[in-house]
Design an enzyme around this catalytic site. Structure first.
Site, PDB file in Angstrom:
ATOM      1  N   ARG A 142     209.735  26.035 132.389  1.00  0.00           N
ATOM      2  CA  ARG A 142     211.075  25.970 132.671  1.00  0.00           C
ATOM      3  C   ARG A 142     211.266  25.530 133.995  1.00  0.00           C
ATOM      4  NH1 ARG A 142     208.898  31.008 130.927  1.00  0.00           N
ATOM      5  NH2 ARG A 142     210.164  31.976 129.113  1.00  0.00           N
ATOM      6  N   LYS A 166     207.856  34.224 133.405  1.00  0.00           N
ATOM      7  CA  LYS A 166     208.621  35.197 133.504  1.00  0.00           C
ATOM      8  C   LYS A 166     207.677  36.521 133.430  1.00  0.00           C
ATOM      9  CE  LYS A 166     213.246  33.896 131.539  1.00  0.00           C
ATOM     10  NZ  LYS A 166     213.943  34.037 130.136  1.00  0.00           N
ATOM     11  N   HIS A 244     216.345  21.974 130.706  1.00  0.00           N
ATOM     12  CA  HIS A 244     215.978  22.637 129.387  1.00  0.00           C
ATOM     13  C   HIS A 244     215.839  21.874 128.251  1.00  0.00           C
ATOM     14  CE1 HIS A 244     215.074  26.973 128.925  1.00  0.00           C
ATOM     15  NE2 HIS A 244     215.676  26.909 127.700  1.00  0.00           N
ATOM     16  N   ARG A 247     212.586  20.851 127.883  1.00  0.00           N
ATOM     17  CA  ARG A 247     211.531  21.844 127.437  1.00  0.00           C
ATOM     18  C   ARG A 247     211.763  21.722 125.813  1.00  0.00           C
ATOM     19  NH1 ARG A 247     209.480  26.991 128.689  1.00  0.00           N
ATOM     20  NH2 ARG A 247     210.085  28.806 127.538  1.00  0.00           N
ATOM     21  N   HIS A 270     206.799  32.305 125.369  1.00  0.00           N
ATOM     22  CA  HIS A 270     207.599  32.958 124.601  1.00  0.00           C
ATOM     23  C   HIS A 270     206.878  34.462 124.276  1.00  0.00           C
ATOM     24  CE1 HIS A 270     210.503  29.440 123.154  1.00  0.00           C
ATOM     25  NE2 HIS A 270     210.595  30.005 124.301  1.00  0.00           N
ATOM     26  N   TYR A 279     212.818  26.166 116.791  1.00  0.00           N
ATOM     27  CA  TYR A 279     212.563  24.937 116.770  1.00  0.00           C
ATOM     28  C   TYR A 279     212.163  24.165 115.393  1.00  0.00           C
ATOM     29  CZ  TYR A 279     212.613  25.343 121.713  1.00  0.00           C
ATOM     30  OH  TYR A 279     212.920  25.531 123.010  1.00  0.00           O
TER      31      TYR A 279
END
Length: 314
Positions: A142, A166, A244, A247, A270, A279
Site C-alpha cells: 500500500r 494495517k 493502488h 498494487r 489481506h 484478482y
C-alpha cells in the site's frame, strides 16, 4: 472515546481514524439540525440520515462507509455501557456496486518503470523515484506502507522486506533483483544526503524516503501526484494510473504467472482470501477480452478485420 479506542485497541491507521471522524462529524451535523444528540438516536433516525445521504446524491460506497462508521460507533457505545441498545445493528447498507479494479498490462508497467528513471530535477530525485516505483511494483505494498518504510528494514541488500501493515500486522514480501538494485543505489545516495545534513546539525531521519514535512517522510498525496506525472511521461493514460493500480498489477501479474492465491493474499496483507479473489475475476475478464479481440472467429475480431479491409479497399 470511540476514535481513541479504535487507535489503542485495534491499531487503526491514521487515515482510517480520519475517515471515521469525517463521517461521524457529518452525522453529528445532521443530528444537530434535527435537534438530536448521539445518545438519543433511534433506528428511524439512522434510516432517515441514510435517506438524507441518498438525497444528497452520494455514491453507494460513500453511504455504505458512513453507515459502517455509525454502526461501529453504536456498537462501541453498547459494549461500553453508554447505551442499552444499538440503534443501527439491524440496518442494511445500500450495497456496493462490484467493479473490477483497473489493471495495467506488463508492457504499461515497463513503460512506467522506464519513465521513472528520467523523472526528477537531479540524479538524487531520479534514483529515489526509480526506487519508489520498483518497490511498489515488486512488493504490492500500500502507498502508506511504502512512503513510511523505516530505513532500518531495508539495510543489507535484503531478499525480503518486513512490512508493517494495517492493524500493526507484519508480513514478509520478497524483493525482485531490479528492486534490490534500485534500493541499494537509493540507500547509498540517501545516506550521502543524510551525512551532509548531520554535518549541518540537522536531525537524522529514520525513514527510507525522508522529507522535511511534519510526518518526516514523503506523503501519499505527493506520491500520487508523482505517479501521474510518470504516467504522462510514459505515454500511459493517467486516469488508469494510481499507486493502488500498481498494487493491483502486482497481484494480477503474479496470478497470471501461476502464483498461488494464498501466497498473494499473504504478500498483499489481506485478512481474508475473499478479498484477494477479486484478482481471479480480473484475470478472467482480461483473458475474455483478449479472446474477443484477437480470436479469428470472434465477432469483435471479425468486425475489426472487416473494417480494416474496407479501409484498405478505399
Amino acid at each position: 472515546m470511540f476514535l481513541e479506542a479504535q487507535a489503542a485497541e485495534l491499531g487503526a491507521a491514521t487515515n482510517t481514524l480520519l475517515a471515521y471522524g469525517r463521517d461521524l462529524k457529518d452525522f453529528e451535523s445532521w443530528l444537530n439540525r434535527q435537534n438530536h444528540r448521539f445518545d438519543d438516536v433511534s433506528r428511524a433516525d439512522v434510516e432517515n440520515y441514510l435517506v438524507f445521504c441518498d438525497a444528497q446524491g452520494l455514491a453507494k460506497s460513500t453511504r455504505a462507509r458512513r453507515l459502517s462508521a455509525v454502526k461501529q460507533l453504536y456498537r462501541f457505545a453498547f459494549e461500553e455501557g453508554l447505551r442499552t441498545d444499538n440503534p443501527a445493528i439491524q440496518i442494511s447498507g445500500p450495497g456496493q456496486e462490484k467493479r473490477l479494479p483497473k489493471v495495467l498490462s506488463v508492457e504499461e508497467v515497463d513503460r512506467l518503470l522506464s519513465a521513472a528513471r528520467s523523472m526528477g530535477r537531479n540524479d538524487t530525485d531520479r534514483v529515489r523515484n526509480t526506487c519508489l516505483m520498483e518497490l511498489l511494483y515488486a512488493t504490492g505494498m500500500r502507498v502508506s506502507e511504502l512512503v513510511g518504510l523505516p530505513v532500518s528494514a531495508t539495510r543489507g541488500d535484503p531478499r525480503l522486506l518486513l512490512i508493517l501493515g494495517k492493524g500493526g500486522k507484519e508480513r514478509m514480501v520478497p524483493l525482485s533483483p531490479d528492486a534490490r538494485d534500485a534500493l541499494a543505489l537509493w540507500i547509498k545516495m540517501r545516506d550521502e544526503v543524510e551525512a551532509k545534513n548531520t554535518a549541518l546539525k540537522k536531525p537524522a531521519s529514520r525513514f527510507l524516503f525522508p522529507s522535511r514535512g511534519k510526518e518526516g517522510h514523503l506523503t501519499r498525496h505527493w506520491f500520487y501526484m508523482l505517479i501521474k506525472d510518470i504516467a504522462v511521461a510514459a505515454g500511459v493514460d493517467p486516469s488508469k494510473v494510481t499507486p493502488h493500480t500498481l498494487r493491483h498489477a502486482f497481484a494480477t501479474h503474479l496470478l497470471a504467472g501461476g502464483a498461488d492465491l494464498r501466497a498473494i493474499q499473504t504478500m498483499l496483507g489481506h485478512a481474508d482470501v475473499a478479498t484477494t479473489e477479486i484478482y481471479t475475476h480480473v484475470l478472467e475478464a482480461r483473458l475474455s477480452e483478449l479472446v474477443l479481440d484477437h480470436h479469428p472467429l470472434s465477432d469483435t475480431a471479425t468486425r475489426k478485420d472487416s473494417g480494416k479491409t474496407s479501409s484498405d479497399g478505399q
